[in-house]
Design a protein around this motif. Structure first.
Motif, mmCIF file in Angstrom:
data_model
loop_
_atom_site.group_PDB
_atom_site.id
_atom_site.type_symbol
_atom_site.label_atom_id
_atom_site.label_comp_id
_atom_site.label_asym_id
_atom_site.label_seq_id
_atom_site.Cartn_x
_atom_site.Cartn_y
_atom_site.Cartn_z
ATOM 1 N N VAL A 251 0.839 -1.204 0.000
ATOM 2 C CA VAL A 251 0.000 0.000 0.000
ATOM 3 C C VAL A 251 0.873 1.253 0.000
ATOM 4 N N SER A 252 1.929 1.234 0.793
ATOM 5 C CA SER A 252 2.846 2.371 0.831
ATOM 6 C C SER A 252 3.473 2.613 -0.546
ATOM 7 N N ARG A 253 3.855 1.547 -1.222
ATOM 8 C CA ARG A 253 4.457 1.688 -2.548
ATOM 9 C C ARG A 253 3.421 2.160 -3.573
ATOM 10 N N TYR A 254 2.189 1.708 -3.437
ATOM 11 C CA TYR A 254 1.121 2.182 -4.332
ATOM 12 C C TYR A 254 0.885 3.675 -4.139
ATOM 13 N N LEU A 255 0.860 4.117 -2.884
ATOM 14 C CA LEU A 255 0.655 5.542 -2.601
ATOM 15 C C LEU A 255 1.790 6.402 -3.149
ATOM 16 N N GLN A 256 2.964 5.789 -3.308
ATOM 17 C CA GLN A 256 4.110 6.504 -3.873
ATOM 18 C C GLN A 256 4.229 6.276 -5.390
ATOM 19 N N ASN A 257 3.182 5.663 -5.973
ATOM 20 C CA ASN A 257 3.120 5.402 -7.418
ATOM 21 C C ASN A 257 4.217 4.461 -7.901
ATOM 22 N N GLU A 258 4.681 3.584 -7.015
ATOM 23 C CA GLU A 258 5.671 2.581 -7.402
ATOM 24 C C GLU A 258 5.004 1.299 -7.888
ATOM 25 N N LEU A 259 3.780 1.043 -7.458
ATOM 26 C CA LEU A 259 3.027 -0.139 -7.851
ATOM 27 C C LEU A 259 1.667 0.284 -8.386
ATOM 28 N N SER A 260 1.084 -0.570 -9.204
ATOM 29 C CA SER A 260 -0.274 -0.329 -9.680
ATOM 30 C C SER A 260 -1.272 -0.914 -8.685
ATOM 31 N N PHE A 261 -2.533 -0.637 -8.911
ATOM 32 C CA PHE A 261 -3.580 -1.074 -7.977
ATOM 33 C C PHE A 261 -3.559 -2.591 -7.782
ATOM 34 N N TYR A 262 -3.542 -3.344 -8.866
ATOM 35 C CA TYR A 262 -3.596 -4.796 -8.741
ATOM 36 C C TYR A 262 -2.265 -5.426 -8.357
ATOM 37 N N ASP A 263 -1.180 -4.651 -8.421
ATOM 38 C CA ASP A 263 0.099 -5.146 -7.914
ATOM 39 C C ASP A 263 0.024 -5.411 -6.407
ATOM 40 N N ILE A 264 -0.840 -4.692 -5.707
ATOM 41 C CA ILE A 264 -0.953 -4.875 -4.249
ATOM 42 C C ILE A 264 -1.318 -6.321 -3.929
ATOM 43 N N GLU A 265 -2.353 -6.824 -4.569
ATOM 44 C CA GLU A 265 -2.771 -8.209 -4.327
ATOM 45 C C GLU A 265 -1.737 -9.191 -4.852
ATOM 46 N N ARG A 266 -1.147 -8.898 -6.009
ATOM 47 C CA ARG A 266 -0.166 -9.804 -6.610
ATOM 48 C C ARG A 266 1.036 -10.019 -5.699
ATOM 49 N N VAL A 267 1.601 -8.942 -5.198
ATOM 50 C CA VAL A 267 2.795 -9.099 -4.365
ATOM 51 C C VAL A 267 2.448 -9.762 -3.040
ATOM 52 N N CYS A 268 1.287 -9.456 -2.498
ATOM 53 C CA CYS A 268 0.878 -10.102 -1.242
ATOM 54 C C CYS A 268 0.756 -11.610 -1.426
ATOM 55 N N ARG A 269 0.131 -12.030 -2.535
ATOM 56 C CA ARG A 269 -0.042 -13.462 -2.787
ATOM 57 C C ARG A 269 1.305 -14.150 -3.007
ATOM 58 N N GLU A 270 2.200 -13.502 -3.747
ATOM 59 C CA GLU A 270 3.496 -14.119 -4.035
ATOM 60 C C GLU A 270 4.368 -14.233 -2.786
ATOM 61 N N VAL A 271 4.393 -13.195 -1.979
ATOM 62 C CA VAL A 271 5.188 -13.239 -0.748
ATOM 63 C C VAL A 271 4.599 -14.257 0.226
ATOM 64 N N LEU A 272 3.290 -14.305 0.290
ATOM 65 C CA LEU A 272 2.626 -15.280 1.157
ATOM 66 C C LEU A 272 2.971 -16.702 0.732
ATOM 67 N N SER A 273 2.966 -16.954 -0.562
ATOM 68 C CA SER A 273 3.273 -18.296 -1.081
ATOM 69 C C SER A 273 4.735 -18.676 -0.853
ATOM 70 N N ALA A 274 5.611 -17.685 -0.816
ATOM 71 C CA ALA A 274 7.045 -17.948 -0.718
ATOM 72 C C ALA A 274 7.535 -18.148 0.707
ATOM 73 N N HIS A 275 6.738 -17.781 1.690
ATOM 74 C CA HIS A 275 7.261 -17.824 3.062
ATOM 75 C C HIS A 275 7.253 -19.242 3.633
ATOM 76 N N GLU A 276 8.135 -19.482 4.604
ATOM 77 C CA GLU A 276 8.213 -20.778 5.281
ATOM 78 C C GLU A 276 7.158 -20.819 6.376
ATOM 79 N N PHE A 277 6.080 -21.519 6.112
ATOM 80 C CA PHE A 277 4.915 -21.549 6.991
ATOM 81 C C PHE A 277 5.211 -22.291 8.295
ATOM 82 N N ILE A 278 4.745 -21.704 9.405
ATOM 83 C CA ILE A 278 4.827 -22.337 10.721
ATOM 84 C C ILE A 278 3.413 -22.372 11.291
ATOM 85 N N ALA A 279 2.931 -23.541 11.643
ATOM 86 C CA ALA A 279 1.541 -23.694 12.074
ATOM 87 C C ALA A 279 1.271 -23.081 13.441
#
Length: 389
Positions: free
Chosen positions: A338-366
Motif C-alpha cells: 500500500v505504501s508503494r502504491y501511494l508513492q506510485n511505485e506499484l499499480s492497484f492490482y500489484d498490491i494483491e499480486r505481491v501479497c499473494r506471491e510473498v505469502l506463497s514464498a514464506h516458510e509456513f509455521i503452524a
C-alpha cells in the motif's frame, strides 16, 4: 469474568491524532464525567498532540518516532504533561497500573507490541488495531484468557458482531456476515480499476479514514483482514464467516443462528458509536453519534462480493483457514505494498499480486511464537520492498 468499569475510566489513547483517535476524543468530550484521558500517543505529529494535551491534560504524552525529539518544543505541552519518546514508552504506558482501558488505535503492525502489553496486564482493550489479531490472533486470545483482559472491538463490523452475539449462545451461531461498502471502485470492471490512481482510490464514498485503511477498503483487503480478525476474536471457523457488499453502510454486520434467525446492528456510518460502546460496555450511554431517521424513506442493498474484480478478499479467507504465520506475512506485505502504491511505485492490482506471491514464498509455521511472527513480519516487508512487477 467481565471487566468492571471504574466510576472514572482512565484511558490511554494510543494513536490519538488519527481518525479513530479524533473520533474517540469526541466521545470523551461528551462523557467527561465517565472517561478521563491519562495518556496519549502519536507517531510524529507533536503539534497536534500538544493541542490535544492542552484540552485533555493527560499525565503522559508519547511520540513513537524518536527522531522528532530534536524538533519538539516541550514548552508547547502543558506543564502537567510528561512528554516521552519511543515505542517502548507506549508499551510501558499500555501496561501501567493507572490505566483501566487502552484504546488501541495505532495503525498497522506497529500497534502489536502495545496491544500485547495491555492484554498481558489484564486491561480492557478497545481494539481498533485489527492487525494485532491478524498477525497474532491465537497468541493474543490465549493471553487474554489467562490475564482476564477483555477485548472489545472498535471496528464497526466487529462491534456489530459483538453486539449481535449477545442475543444468543456461541454454540448456536451458524455464521457471521461482515458487511462491506464496496469501496470507491464498487461496480467498476477490473479493466476500469487497473489504472486507478492513489488519489482516486482515496475518495471513499462512506467513511472518512486514514490513507492506509482507505486504500485497503478500495482493494477490499480491509475486509480480508477483518475476516481474519473475526476468526480469532469470535472463536469461529473460517467457513462460518461471509462477506456481503452493502453500499449504504447502515447494517454493520449480521449474526445468523442455527434456527435461521438473523440479528443485525444498524446505525449511521459514524465511528463514534462503536468507540463509545467499547468504552461503556456493558452499559449504553447517551448517543454522541447521529441516530437513524426512520421517518425518511430509504433502502438497503446487499450483493455478493466480486472476487474476480477484488481478489484481495479471497486472500483473507485463505489466511483465515490456514492460520499460523500466514496472517503476519499477509499483513506485512500489504502494509508495504500500500505504501508503494501511494508513492506510485506499484499499480492497484500489484498490491494483491505481491501479497499473494510473498505469502506463497514464506516458510509456513503452524504454531509460531511471537518472536517468529515478528521475524516473518520483517522478512515479508523486505521481500515486498524489493518486489518488482
Amino acid at each position: 469474568m467481565k471487566f468492571q468499569i471504574p466510576s472514572m475510566n482512565q484511558i490511554a489513547l494510543l494513536g490519538a491524532t488519527g481518525s479513530i483517535g479524533t473520533s474517540c476524543l469526541d466521545v470523551v468530550r461528551a462523557h467527561a464525567d465517565q472517561i478521563q484521558i491519562r495518556a496519549v500517543s502519536a507517531h510524529r505529529n507533536w503539534r497536534k498532540l500538544s493541542k490535544i494535551c492542552h484540552e485533555f491534560q493527560p499525565a503522559v504524552a508519547i511520540l513513537a518516532e524518536e527522531s522528532v525529539q530534536h524538533e519538539v518544543i516541550l514548552s508547547d505541552f502543558p506543564a502537567k504533561t510528561e512528554v516521552r519518546f519511543g515505542s517502548e514508552a507506549i508499551t510501558e504506558i499500555a501496561a501501567c497500573d493507572q490505566i483501566n482501558t487502552v484504546v488501541a488505535a495505532i495503525v498497522g503492525a506497529a500497534g502489536l507490541a502495545s496491544s500485547y502489553a495491555a492484554v498481558k496486564a489484564g486491561k480492557r482493550v478497545a481494539i481498533a488495531n485489527k492487525e494485532t489479531l491478524v498477525v497474532a490472533g491465537p497468541i493474543i486470545m490465549e493471553l487474554a484468557h489467562k490475564s482476564g483482559s477483555e477485548l472489545i472491538p472498535v471496528d464497526s463490523e466487529h462491534s456489530a458482531i459483538f453486539q449481535a452475539l449477545l442475543a444468543g449462545n456461541h454454540g448456536d451461531v451458524a455464521k457471521i456476515v461482515l458487511t462491506s461498502s464496496g469501496g470507491p471502485f464498487r461496480g467498476l470492471s477490473r479493466k476500469e480499476i487497473a489504472s486507478k490512481t492513489p488519489e482516486q482510490a482515496l475518495k471513499h464514498p462512506t467513511w472518512d479514514m486514514g490513507p492506509k485503511i482507505t486504500i485497503d477498503s478500495a482493494t477490499l483487503m480491509n475486509k480480508a483482514l477483518e475476516v481474519i480478525e473475526a476468526r480469532w476474536l469470535f472463536n469461529l471457523q473460517a467457513e462460518q464467516i461471509e462477506v456481503v457488499v452493502h453500499p449504504q453502510s447502515i447494517v454493520h454486520s449480521f449474526v445468523e443462528y442455527r434456527d435461521g434467525s438473523v440479528i443485525a446492528q444498524l446505525s449511521p456510518p459514524d465511528m463514534r458509536l462503536p468507540i463509545q460502546y467499547a468504552l461503556s460496555y456493558p452499559q449504553r450511554w447517551e448517543a454522541v453519534a447521529p441516530r437513524l431517521d426512520f421517518k425518511t424513506a430509504q433502502h438497503l442493498d446487499f450483493s455478493p462480493p466480486d472476487l474476480a474484480t477484488f481478489p484481495a478478499l479471497k486472500l483473507g479467507f485463505d489466511v483465515a483457514k490456514q492460520g499460523g504465520t500466514s496472517g503476519s506475512v499477509l499483513n506485512a506485505a500489504n502494509e508495504i505494498a500500500v505504501s508503494r502504491y501511494l508513492q506510485n511505485e506499484l499499480s492497484f492490482y500489484d498490491i494483491e499480486r505481491v501479497c499473494r506471491e510473498v505469502l506463497s514464498a514464506h516458510e509456513f509455521i503452524a504454531s509460531p511464537t511471537l518472536d517468529e511472527l515478528v521475524a516473518l513480519d520483517d522478512w515479508a516487508r523486505k521481500e515486498t520492498t524489493l518486489w518488482q512487477p
